[in-house]
Design a protein around this motif. Structure first.
Motif, PDB file in Angstrom:
ATOM      1  N   GLN A 189      18.431  34.763  81.659  1.00  0.00           N
ATOM      2  CA  GLN A 189      19.054  35.740  80.765  1.00  0.00           C
ATOM      3  C   GLN A 189      20.473  35.319  80.395  1.00  0.00           C
ATOM      4  O   GLN A 189      20.865  35.364  79.225  1.00  0.00           O
ATOM      5  N   PRO A 229       7.917  37.482  71.702  1.00  0.00           N
ATOM      6  CA  PRO A 229       7.738  37.567  73.153  1.00  0.00           C
ATOM      7  C   PRO A 229       6.540  36.765  73.630  1.00  0.00           C
ATOM      8  O   PRO A 229       5.760  36.250  72.824  1.00  0.00           O
ATOM      9  N   ASN A 269       0.520  38.544  74.224  1.00  0.00           N
ATOM     10  CA  ASN A 269      -0.059  39.738  74.824  1.00  0.00           C
ATOM     11  C   ASN A 269      -1.535  39.824  74.462  1.00  0.00           C
ATOM     12  O   ASN A 269      -2.088  38.910  73.862  1.00  0.00           O
ATOM     13  N   THR A 318      11.562  37.646  76.751  1.00  0.00           N
ATOM     14  CA  THR A 318      11.139  39.025  76.919  1.00  0.00           C
ATOM     15  C   THR A 318      12.052  39.914  76.080  1.00  0.00           C
ATOM     16  O   THR A 318      13.098  39.479  75.576  1.00  0.00           O
ATOM     17  N   ASN A 319      11.684  41.179  75.938  1.00  0.00           N
ATOM     18  CA  ASN A 319      12.542  42.114  75.216  1.00  0.00           C
ATOM     19  C   ASN A 319      13.902  42.243  75.889  1.00  0.00           C
ATOM     20  O   ASN A 319      14.928  42.334  75.209  1.00  0.00           O
ATOM     21  N   GLU A 342      15.450  39.954  77.752  1.00  0.00           N
ATOM     22  CA  GLU A 342      16.210  38.720  77.506  1.00  0.00           C
ATOM     23  C   GLU A 342      16.739  38.684  76.078  1.00  0.00           C
ATOM     24  O   GLU A 342      17.887  38.307  75.830  1.00  0.00           O
ATOM     25  N   ASP A 344      13.499  46.825  79.182  1.00  0.00           N
ATOM     26  CA  ASP A 344      12.834  46.496  80.449  1.00  0.00           C
ATOM     27  C   ASP A 344      11.521  47.253  80.583  1.00  0.00           C
ATOM     28  O   ASP A 344      10.509  46.706  81.036  1.00  0.00           O
ATOM     29  N   ASP A 358       8.858  45.658  78.478  1.00  0.00           N
ATOM     30  CA  ASP A 358       8.334  44.444  79.110  1.00  0.00           C
ATOM     31  C   ASP A 358       7.369  44.765  80.241  1.00  0.00           C
ATOM     32  O   ASP A 358       6.333  44.113  80.395  1.00  0.00           O
ATOM     33  N   LYS A 359       7.695  45.780  81.033  1.00  0.00           N
ATOM     34  CA  LYS A 359       6.931  46.058  82.241  1.00  0.00           C
ATOM     35  C   LYS A 359       5.757  47.011  82.024  1.00  0.00           C
ATOM     36  O   LYS A 359       4.718  46.888  82.674  1.00  0.00           O
TER      37      LYS A 359
END
Length: 414
Positions: free
Chosen positions: A9, A65, A68, A85-86, A88, A331, A334-335
């Motif tokens: 990051q 990203p 998916n 990632t979103n 980052e 976050d 992403d998760k």
């Protein structure tokens, strides 16, 4: 809770920050000068040169990203950026937001970002080869045609543009406006939302279609200004669609799935705007602080007057709080996915522009008459940020969603 950034990051954030400070910021005045010369709607050589440098530095398509479930397995790596990632990307986008045109340098500007994500998630291999690849290469640009002048487009079920099947084609009729990016001569493709079946269930009437802008029947009627700024060569166009015939293979995902695509597109798009907005707020706070320290009034530096100490302190507090909410939303995306993070996305979409507008307004006040002049970027920054309270859903729509989620939580406890 661990608020420290990972090595990855920090590396990407610092690389973007250094590129902007070393390559982009020194050319701000040159950018304005080139824009003022000749045809305002011609692509700028300065931008194209910087884009090549950013691509060579590995700072390109940062928003795309990791693959998916929607993307085709066989091409997920072929059509991908740096695979941030979103979370980052949020750190990088904030840096881009400090200079209003910087995101294009990294091929990370709207509406291309959202359109590339739609093609990446929902496009067929043929659609990706035809449109996603040149967009990722920065060879063309795109537009998103959703808003209409005749209806309240904050409720997308109101959209009237028709998409009618006729043999192997669809025929499109309607009128769109605020089609950002359509003024750029490099804009070759638009993603259009319209109705394929007005008799279907409310959220199954709409579809999305890939519309080449050189198709007969497409007329760019005018480019609209935002508080007097035309945003050339990007532009915000009003577009007439008169019996526009498009191959049926240009349909995205399937008839009646426009809302599904819109939700997949607008979630990331909304938070991208918010990330950049935080950078704009930081830029305004920097400008305000420097101005207050450099000018004197009534026998002392303006910075020493208590009213300005309060405003600067509040600005720093609001930026820090808003950044945390933005990072939390990223976050969660992403998760847990965009759907699980919809409340956090709605909250940051309301908070970030409101926060930044307050800070920019104070910065304008600190600069006095200079603040509303073209000699400083503050008036332009304010104009751009004010639109953020409308685009991708107005504040009222997001507040409504937040309130309904809150009421639902309490009803479940009864």
């Amino acid at each position: 809770m661990d608020f420290s950034f990972t090595e990855r990051q920090t590396r990407y954030r610092d690389a973007v920050r250094q590129f902007i400070e070393g390559e982009v910021r020194p050319l701000v005045h040159a950018h304005e000068a080139e824009l003022a010369e000749g045809d305002r709607w011609a692509p700028l050589d300065l931008i194209e040169t910087l884009k090549r440098k950013a691509q060579a530095a590995g700072l390109w398509n940062l928003f795309l990203p990791p693959s998916n479930g929607h993307a085709h397995v066989d091409d997920s790596f072929l059509f991908s950026g740096e695979r941030l990632t979103n979370l980052e990307y949020a750190l990088c986008a904030e840096e881009m937001g400090r200079i209003h045109w910087a995101s294009e340098v990294f091929n990370c500007s709207a509406p291309d970002t959202g359109n590339m994500e739609v093609l990446h998630k929902y496009g067929t291999r043929a659609q990706k080869d035809r449109w996603l690849k040149p967009l990722m290469d920065g060879a063309i640009r795109s537009a998103f045609l959703m808003t209409e002048p005749e209806v309240a487009s904050s409720d997308a079920t109101n959209i009237r543009t028709s998409i009618d099947r006729d043999g192997d084609d669809y025929v499109v009729n309607g009128r769109k406006w605020w089609s950002s990016g359509a003024g750029d001569p490099r804009c070759k493709i638009a993603i259009l939302m319209g109705k394929t079946d007005p008799a279907a269930a409310r959220h199954e009437q709409q579809s999305m279609l890939l519309l080449p802008l050189d198709t007969p029947g497409v007329t760019i009627r005018r480019n609209l200004s935002v508080f007097g700024y035309d945003d050339a060569p990007h532009g915000h166009s009003e577009i007439l669609l008169d019996n526009v015939r498009v191959p049926a293979g240009n349909l995205l995902l399937g008839e009646g799935r426009g809302f599904e695509i819109a939700q997949g597109r607008l979630g990331p798009g909304r938070i991208h705007h918010c990330m950049r907005t935080i950078g704009a707020a930081e830029e305004a706070l920097d400008m305000m602080s420097r101005r207050l320290l450099s000018r004197s009034a009534f026998g002392k530096a303006i910075a020493e007057h208590s009213v300005w100490e309060e405003r600067v302190a509040n600005a720093r507090i609001e930026i820090e709080m808003t950044r945390l909410l933005c990072l939390k939303a990223a976050d969660m995306m992403d998760k847990a996915g965009n759907k699980a993070a919809r409340n956090e996305i709605a909250m940051i979409k309301v908070q970030a522009p409101a926060m930044a507008l307050r800070i920019v307004d104070d910065a304008i006040q600190a600069h006095g008459a200079a603040g509303v002049s073209p000699d400083f970027e503050l008036a332009r920054i304010w104009a751009g940020l004010r639109t953020m309270r409308i685009v991708d859903g107005p504040d009222e729509v997001h507040r409504r969603a937040i309130a309904r989620a809150e009421f639902s939580r309490h009803r479940d406890r009864r």
